[in-house]
Design an enzyme around this catalytic site. Structure first.
Site, mmCIF file in Angstrom:
data_model
loop_
_atom_site.group_PDB
_atom_site.id
_atom_site.type_symbol
_atom_site.label_atom_id
_atom_site.label_comp_id
_atom_site.label_asym_id
_atom_site.label_seq_id
_atom_site.Cartn_x
_atom_site.Cartn_y
_atom_site.Cartn_z
ATOM 1 N N ARG A 1 33.656 155.080 113.217
ATOM 2 C CA ARG A 1 34.215 156.299 112.657
ATOM 3 C C ARG A 1 35.673 156.468 113.098
ATOM 4 O O ARG A 1 36.114 155.864 114.069
ATOM 5 C CB ARG A 1 33.396 157.525 113.078
ATOM 6 C CG ARG A 1 33.215 157.678 114.572
ATOM 7 C CD ARG A 1 32.427 158.929 114.917
ATOM 8 N NE ARG A 1 33.218 160.123 114.662
ATOM 9 C CZ ARG A 1 32.898 161.050 113.785
ATOM 10 N NH1 ARG A 1 31.812 160.947 113.067
ATOM 11 N NH2 ARG A 1 33.668 162.104 113.609
ATOM 12 N N LEU A 2 36.378 157.282 112.344
ATOM 13 C CA LEU A 2 37.741 157.679 112.688
ATOM 14 C C LEU A 2 37.842 159.130 112.236
ATOM 15 O O LEU A 2 37.584 159.434 111.069
ATOM 16 C CB LEU A 2 38.744 156.790 111.944
ATOM 17 C CG LEU A 2 40.186 156.729 112.447
ATOM 18 C CD1 LEU A 2 40.280 156.351 113.919
ATOM 19 C CD2 LEU A 2 41.009 155.755 111.611
ATOM 20 N N ASP A 3 38.152 160.027 113.177
ATOM 21 C CA ASP A 3 38.134 161.464 112.880
ATOM 22 C C ASP A 3 39.041 161.814 111.708
ATOM 23 O O ASP A 3 40.011 161.107 111.418
ATOM 24 C CB ASP A 3 38.582 162.267 114.109
ATOM 25 C CG ASP A 3 37.619 162.107 115.279
ATOM 26 O OD1 ASP A 3 36.426 161.922 115.030
ATOM 27 O OD2 ASP A 3 38.084 162.166 116.432
ATOM 28 N N ILE A 4 38.742 162.947 111.084
ATOM 29 C CA ILE A 4 39.493 163.384 109.902
ATOM 30 C C ILE A 4 40.982 163.540 110.188
ATOM 31 O O ILE A 4 41.830 163.271 109.343
ATOM 32 C CB ILE A 4 38.887 164.703 109.350
ATOM 33 C CG1 ILE A 4 39.492 165.032 107.998
ATOM 34 C CG2 ILE A 4 39.041 165.857 110.335
ATOM 35 C CD1 ILE A 4 38.725 166.091 107.233
ATOM 36 N N SER B 1 42.641 161.804 112.462
ATOM 37 C CA SER B 1 43.166 160.551 113.022
ATOM 38 C C SER B 1 43.488 159.592 111.878
ATOM 39 O O SER B 1 42.924 159.696 110.794
ATOM 40 C CB SER B 1 42.134 159.905 113.949
ATOM 41 O OG SER B 1 41.810 160.780 115.008
#
Length: 248
Positions: free
Chosen positions: A119-122, A124
């Site tokens: 995942r990659l935060d919104i 980031s």
């Protein structure tokens, strides 16, 4: 290990496929145990038994693609949520990086089961891997993965002066999160307001929470490397195929 285990689980352990792929292949009669076709889902095997797959399975696996995307702010990694679009909507012909060296031709079937491996935060940006290949997903997000992920993190110290060396050491090793110690990390200054973080785990919003623990506010976060694969020159919002010679 002498107890029988599910055939699909054993195939995943051996790196032959993901469990989902294994179940698909078993149902199609593409899996043999000690030379005998096993087509019943839920079948169990012993660790010494030899598992082989038919050529059709290997051919199907070879067609599966892995995409590298430079995710911009405002897109979620996985399923659409709270009105935000999933990053996979950016994988379309007009967003392919013109300098992509891969000879692979885009086809809409490549979007089927194309899921984020991590995942990659919104809020980031940077390297996001989307794959149809269960082996790559397991390699990047499996329980025993030890693949490094590197981030450039722009920060602001919320206390007077500079971040003490003792707190920088804590970022490298010594912090706890959710009642568990974090694995050792590599954290070092890149310049006056930017840190490089190299992690071997990925707990939810881990870097932001680590920074918060030592009085640092994250202004921007960008993932630049996963294992041996770098973001490189890939522009924001564009994507390319993982090359046949590239390995994480």
């Amino acid at each position: 290990m002498t107890e029988p285990v599910r055939l699909s689980k054993r195939m995943s352990e051996l790196g032959l496929s993901s469990r989902r792929e294994a179940d698909e292949w078993i149902a199609k009669g593409w899996v043999r145990v000690d030379g005998q076709v096993v087509s019943e889902l839920g079948s169990k095997v012993l660790p010494h038994q030899k598992i082989t797959v038919e050529r059709q399975a290997a051919a199907q696996q070879a067609k599966r693609v892995t995409v590298l995307l430079n995710k911009p702010v405002g897109y979620v990694s996985g399923q659409a949520e709270d009105g935000y679009k999933p990053a996979v909507v950016l994988v379309k012909p007009e967003n392919r990086w013109p300098d992509d060296p891969s000879p692979e031709q885009f086809h809409p079937t490549q979007l089927k089961s194309l899921v984020p491996a991590g995942r990659l935060d919104i809020d980031s940006v940077g390297l996001l891997v989307l794959t149809q290949d269960g082996r790559i997903a397991k390699q990047l997000i499996g329980e025993d993965t030890a693949i490094e992920k590197e981030y450039l993190v722009r920060v602001q110290y919320t206390k007077p002066g500079r971040l003490p060396d003792a707190d920088l050491k804590k970022l490298n090793h010594g912090l706890w999160m959710d009642g568990k110690p974090l694995l050792p990390a590599k954290v070092r200054w890149q310049n006056d307001d930017q840190l490089s973080f190299t992690l071997k785990e990925g707990r939810k919003r881990q870097i932001r929470r680590m920074c918060d623990m030592v009085g640092l506010k994250v202004i921007g976060l960008k993932r630049v490397r996963i294992g041996r694969v770098k973001l490189g020159e890939l522009p924001p919002g564009q994507w390319r195929y993982l090359g046949a010679d590239e390995r994480f």
